[in-house]
Motif scaffolding. Structure first.
Motif, short mmCIF file in Angstrom:
data_model
loop_
_atom_site.label_atom_id
_atom_site.label_comp_id
_atom_site.label_asym_id
_atom_site.label_seq_id
_atom_site.Cartn_x
_atom_site.Cartn_y
_atom_site.Cartn_z
N PRO A 44 -21.16 -11.00 -14.93
CA PRO A 44 -20.73 -10.89 -13.53
C PRO A 44 -20.83 -9.45 -13.05
N VAL A 45 -21.19 -9.28 -11.82
CA VAL A 45 -21.22 -7.98 -11.17
C VAL A 45 -20.05 -7.92 -10.18
N VAL A 46 -20.03 -8.87 -9.26
CA VAL A 46 -18.95 -8.99 -8.28
C VAL A 46 -18.66 -10.47 -8.08
N THR A 47 -17.40 -10.82 -8.18
CA THR A 47 -17.00 -12.20 -7.94
C THR A 47 -15.90 -12.21 -6.88
N THR A 48 -15.69 -13.34 -6.28
CA THR A 48 -14.69 -13.44 -5.22
C THR A 48 -13.78 -14.64 -5.44
N ALA A 49 -12.63 -14.62 -4.79
CA ALA A 49 -11.68 -15.72 -4.84
C ALA A 49 -10.96 -15.80 -3.50
N ARG A 50 -10.17 -16.87 -3.36
CA ARG A 50 -9.39 -17.07 -2.14
C ARG A 50 -10.29 -17.01 -0.90
N GLY A 51 -11.42 -17.64 -0.99
CA GLY A 51 -12.33 -17.69 0.14
C GLY A 51 -12.94 -16.35 0.50
N ASP A 102 -16.25 -3.67 -14.46
CA ASP A 102 -16.01 -2.25 -14.75
C ASP A 102 -17.27 -1.39 -14.64
N PRO A 103 -18.43 -1.86 -15.11
CA PRO A 103 -19.62 -0.99 -15.04
C PRO A 103 -20.04 -0.62 -13.62
N VAL A 104 -19.64 -1.41 -12.62
CA VAL A 104 -20.11 -1.14 -11.26
C VAL A 104 -18.97 -0.71 -10.33
N LYS A 105 -17.76 -0.76 -10.82
CA LYS A 105 -16.61 -0.42 -9.99
C LYS A 105 -16.75 1.00 -9.46
N GLY A 106 -16.55 1.15 -8.15
CA GLY A 106 -16.67 2.45 -7.51
C GLY A 106 -18.08 2.79 -7.06
N HIS A 117 -24.28 -3.86 -1.95
CA HIS A 117 -24.68 -2.47 -1.73
C HIS A 117 -24.48 -1.72 -3.04
N MET A 118 -25.58 -1.26 -3.60
CA MET A 118 -25.54 -0.60 -4.91
C MET A 118 -25.83 0.89 -4.73
N ASN A 119 -24.88 1.71 -5.11
CA ASN A 119 -25.01 3.16 -4.98
C ASN A 119 -25.01 3.82 -6.35
N SER A 120 -25.51 5.04 -6.37
CA SER A 120 -25.54 5.83 -7.62
C SER A 120 -26.10 4.98 -8.77
#
Length: 125
Positions: A46-53, A61-65, A81-84
């Motif tokens: 997973p890179v980014v997941t969502t919940a609660r709609g 952790d590897p992509v946080k921030g 949006h992927m930075n750095s």
């Protein structure tokens, strides 16, 4: 249900890139969306997941921030949006959708039933 990614390519370390994910209006309205990636020889993660709609967003952790997601409801689109960017971000990136909502972020690929074809992101100098 169709889910489609776009926007991959070759970029240099330290630069930015935005991936797009589009789906049908019906799917976008109820599904919980996520971004996964898979590097050669590694499992899909997973890179980014969502919940609660979409109200709750969970970054790995590897992509946080460095990575941020946004959505445009008028276009039924989710953006990553992927930075750095780093060489270790090199992978095939997948957009995924769940048919039901959850109060916690679902991070297992098996929790998602709708997948795009993937788009290659290569970070290299």
């Amino acid at each position: 249900v169709q889910v489609a990614e776009s926007g991959g390519g070759l970029v240099q370390p330290g630069t930015s890139m935005t991936l797009s994910c589009t789906t049908s209006r019906r799917t976008f309205g109820f599904a919980e969306m996520a971004w996964f990636r898979q590097a050669p020889g590694k499992e899909r993660e997973p890179v980014v997941t969502t919940a609660r709609g979409g109200e709750k967003i969970c970054y790995s952790d590897p992509v946080k921030g460095r990575f941020i997601i946004s959505r445009d409801n008028s276009k039924n689109a989710l953006y990553l949006h992927m930075n750095s960017l780093k060489p270790e971000d090199t992978a095939v990136y997948y957009c995924a959708a769940r048919a039901s909502r959850s109060v916690v972020c679902k991070t297992m690929p098996a929790d998602y039933i709708y997948w795009g074809q993937g788009t290659q992101v290569t970070v290299s100098s």
